[in-house]
Scaffold this active site. Structure first.
Site, PDB file in Angstrom:
ATOM      1  N   LYS A  73       0.855  -1.198   0.000  1.00 36.09           N
ATOM      2  CA  LYS A  73       0.000   0.000   0.000  1.00 36.09           C
ATOM      3  C   LYS A  73       0.886   1.242   0.000  1.00 36.09           C
ATOM      4  O   LYS A  73       1.892   1.293   0.719  1.00 36.09           O
ATOM      5  CB  LYS A  73      -0.895  -0.033   1.249  1.00 36.09           C
ATOM      6  CG  LYS A  73      -1.913   1.094   1.338  1.00 36.09           C
ATOM      7  CD  LYS A  73      -2.800   0.950   2.586  1.00 36.09           C
ATOM      8  CE  LYS A  73      -3.871   2.005   2.665  1.00 36.09           C
ATOM      9  NZ  LYS A  73      -4.759   1.857   3.843  1.00 36.09           N
ATOM     10  N   SER A 110      -9.849   2.044   2.850  1.00 35.95           N
ATOM     11  CA  SER A 110      -8.930   2.771   2.000  1.00 35.95           C
ATOM     12  C   SER A 110      -7.918   1.904   1.256  1.00 35.95           C
ATOM     13  O   SER A 110      -7.324   2.358   0.296  1.00 35.95           O
ATOM     14  CB  SER A 110      -8.163   3.800   2.831  1.00 35.95           C
ATOM     15  OG  SER A 110      -7.329   3.165   3.777  1.00 35.95           O
ATOM     16  N   SER A 119     -10.176  -0.162   7.094  1.00 38.51           N
ATOM     17  CA  SER A 119      -9.559  -0.080   5.761  1.00 38.51           C
ATOM     18  C   SER A 119      -8.882  -1.329   5.240  1.00 38.51           C
ATOM     19  O   SER A 119      -8.524  -1.378   4.068  1.00 38.51           O
ATOM     20  CB  SER A 119      -8.549   1.055   5.725  1.00 38.51           C
ATOM     21  OG  SER A 119      -9.211   2.261   5.501  1.00 38.51           O
TER      22      SER A 119
HETATM   23  N1  GLN Z   1     -13.316   4.441   6.178  1.00 39.61           N
HETATM   24  C1  GLN Z   1     -12.772   4.917   7.407  1.00 39.61           C
HETATM   25  C2  GLN Z   1     -12.377   6.355   7.265  1.00 39.61           C
HETATM   26  O1  GLN Z   1     -12.634   6.897   6.259  1.00 39.61           O
HETATM   27  C3  GLN Z   1     -11.599   4.091   7.826  1.00 39.61           C
HETATM   28  C4  GLN Z   1     -10.391   4.346   7.034  1.00 39.61           C
HETATM   29  C5  GLN Z   1      -9.236   3.547   7.480  1.00 39.61           C
HETATM   30  O2  GLN Z   1      -9.388   2.537   8.165  1.00 39.61           O
HETATM   31  N2  GLN Z   1      -8.054   4.018   7.151  1.00 39.61           N
HETATM   32  O3  GLN Z   1     -11.807   6.938   8.129  1.00 39.61           O
END
Ligand code: GLN
Length: 490
Positions: free
Chosen positions: A78, A159, A183
């Site tokens: 990532k 994400s 995410s």
């Molecule tokens: N979807 C969640 C957010 O937008 C979690 C994102 C994540 O785990 N990095 O914060």
């Protein structure tokens, strides 16, 4: 050579050791597939030359009998992990040209174990989002399609959407993700993968671009539970460079996959059945409970009464920490700079040009809840509620060994199908956020398909530092579900 991309990580490991093929051949097969599937937009940066160089070194170590735990296995990373000499963008314009002079601890550990990095995968900008649509480099496409209309482009979740799409499309054997509120687990669910968010402190955060430091955790995304256990084993461990890294023994995660879950008590939290939970997700959950019962485990109804506050609490704590973490992008020390007549103007212009809408929204919320006069009302209050959420879990774990819930409220949705309301997007993580708030390990395992033929995952939550139990249970569920579906035409 495309057959090489059909192997699991465990199979590829065995094949390399038995000299059925070389690490160079394995890397080449995946690099070719990456090139053939650029339409998915899974990678921000491909690193083919580096991959071949590392694969050659892996072959030399394999020949010398010095193979590491992941020797020669091609993975994607990532683009939130800093990689030495390789551009690391966090999918943000502000870091568009940032080439770190250092390697994150986790990617460094994977490298030291012999894993071969193929490239850096796209994500929601600074890991803020649930669809990969906030990436400055455009959306990532889920390789899975709806049976009724394969022409609709679906999101891979977020994400860690680029990592999820890459592994689901077999562009890599596995990938790293990070999970702050879901995410790793939500994109794993959307793409039919296994995704593990370890206990907070299990993986070092050093060298990972920070979003919300008290929540961020790295973890593996793979096609099987065994592969997740293999990869997790090469990512974890105490790191003195991260003050929140836990100095705890590292178990043999693969050895936990005994296939025997008889006698385990699995909590089923009543609060995870909100009104309006789709019939499809309810059925998936019921089927999962039946699998556990058939395998000799005992489902136990439990209550986690503060669950309903988790999302609201998260959207105070996470933006607060993000506004503080992202203050460092000032046009001076990293990345993008837009000149101005004064220093303040240079800061403002650089940040306005560098950050996307969602990141700005979070910074604004975070700055607000941390400001004098609101700090006690919002931030301190949220931290208190966070403690209550953690206490709920601690109480439940006095009687159960793990907890089973859905991972996400739906299957993957279409690219243009969400309305402009950010709350709709935030609701994606309703089942994953409580685990994050409590710092507990959670994983998603694919156990079924939606009526449209899209993958759906169930989440297992464990006691602190007990990734072994959730991997063990997931392994049994994976077999019971017999999840063999793959994206059509892939
Ligand atoms: N979807 C969640 C957010 O937008 C979690 C994102 C994540 O785990 N990095 O914060």
């Amino acid at each position: 050579m495309t057959e090489l991309t059909k192997l699991s990580m465990a199979e590829a490991r065995a094949g390399l050791r038995a000299k059925h093929f070389t690490a160079v051949a394995l890397a080449t097969a995946h690099l070719d597939r990456i090139a053939a599937h650029r339409d998915l937009n899974a990678f921000v940066t491909e690193t083919p030359d580096l991959a071949i160089e590392r694969a050659k070194a892996a072959d030399a170590r394999l020949a010398a009998g010095q193979a590491g735990a992941m020797e020669g296995l091609p993975i994607a990373v990532k683009d939130l992990f800093c990689t030495e000499g390789v551009r690391s963008t966090a999918s943000s314009r502000i870091l568009e040209n940032f080439v770190p002079p250092y390697e994150s601890t986790v990617s460094g550990k994977l490298k030291a174990a012999g894993a071969v990095m193929l490239g850096k995968t796209s994500l929601d900008e600074f890991a803020m989002g649930s669809s990969n649509m906030t990436s400055a480099f455009g959306p990532v496409i889920n390789p899975w399609k709806r049976a009724s209309d394969p022409s609709v482009q679906l999101v891979p979740g977020g994400s860690s959407g680029g990592s999820a799409a890459a592994v689901a499309a077999r562009l890599a054997l596995g990938a790293t993700g990070t999970d702050t509120g879901g995410s790793i687990r939500q994109p794993a669910s959307f793409c039919g993968l296994v995704g593990v968010k370890p206990t907070y402190g299990r993986c070092s955060r050093w060298g990972i671009v920070a979003f919300a430091s008290s929540l961020d955790q790295a973890g593996p995304m793979t096609r099987t539970v065994r592969d997740a256990a293999i990869m997790l084993g090469s990512m974890v461990g105490y790191d003195p460079k991260d003050s929140t890294s836990a100095n705890v023994p590292v178990p043999d995660f693969e050895a936990a996959l005994t296939g025997d879950i008889r006698g385990l008590k699995i909590g089923i939290p009543q609060e995870y059945r909100p009104d309006g939970l789709s019939a499809e997700i309810s059925k998936l959950w019921e089927d999962g409970i039946a699998m556990l019962r058939d395998a000799g485990a005992t489902p136990v109804e439990i209550s986690l009464p503060h669950t309903k506050y988790a999302l609201a609490t998260y959207y105070i704590v996470a933006p607060a920490e993000c506004s503080s973490n992202l203050a460092r992008y000032d046009g001076v020390r990293y990345g993008k700079r837009v000149e101005g007549k004064t220093l303040d103007e240079m800061y403002a212009r650089s940040r306005a040009a560098g950050f996307g809408t969602e990141v700005r929204r979070r910074i604004l919320i975070g700055t607000y809840v941390l400001s004098a006069g609101y700090y006690d009302a919002y931030y301190i209050k949220a931290q208190k509620v966070r403690r209550l959420i953690a206490d709920d879990f601690a109480k439940a774990f006095e009687t159960v060994d793990a907890i089973l819930t859905p991972t996400a409220p739906s299957a993957a949705f279409g690219l243009g199908e969400t309305d402009d309301n950010p709350i709709t997007m935030w609701l994606n993580d309703i089942f994953t956020i409580p685990t994050s708030m409590a710092g507990l390990p959670g994983l998603s395992v694919p156990t079924g398909l939606s009526s449209e033929g899209l993958p759906l995952g169930l989440q297992l939550i464990g006691r602190p530092f007990d990734e072994e139990t959730i991997l063990k249970v997931a392994h049994v569920m994976e077999r019971a579900a017999g999840f063999t579906a793959v994206p059509a035409g892939m």
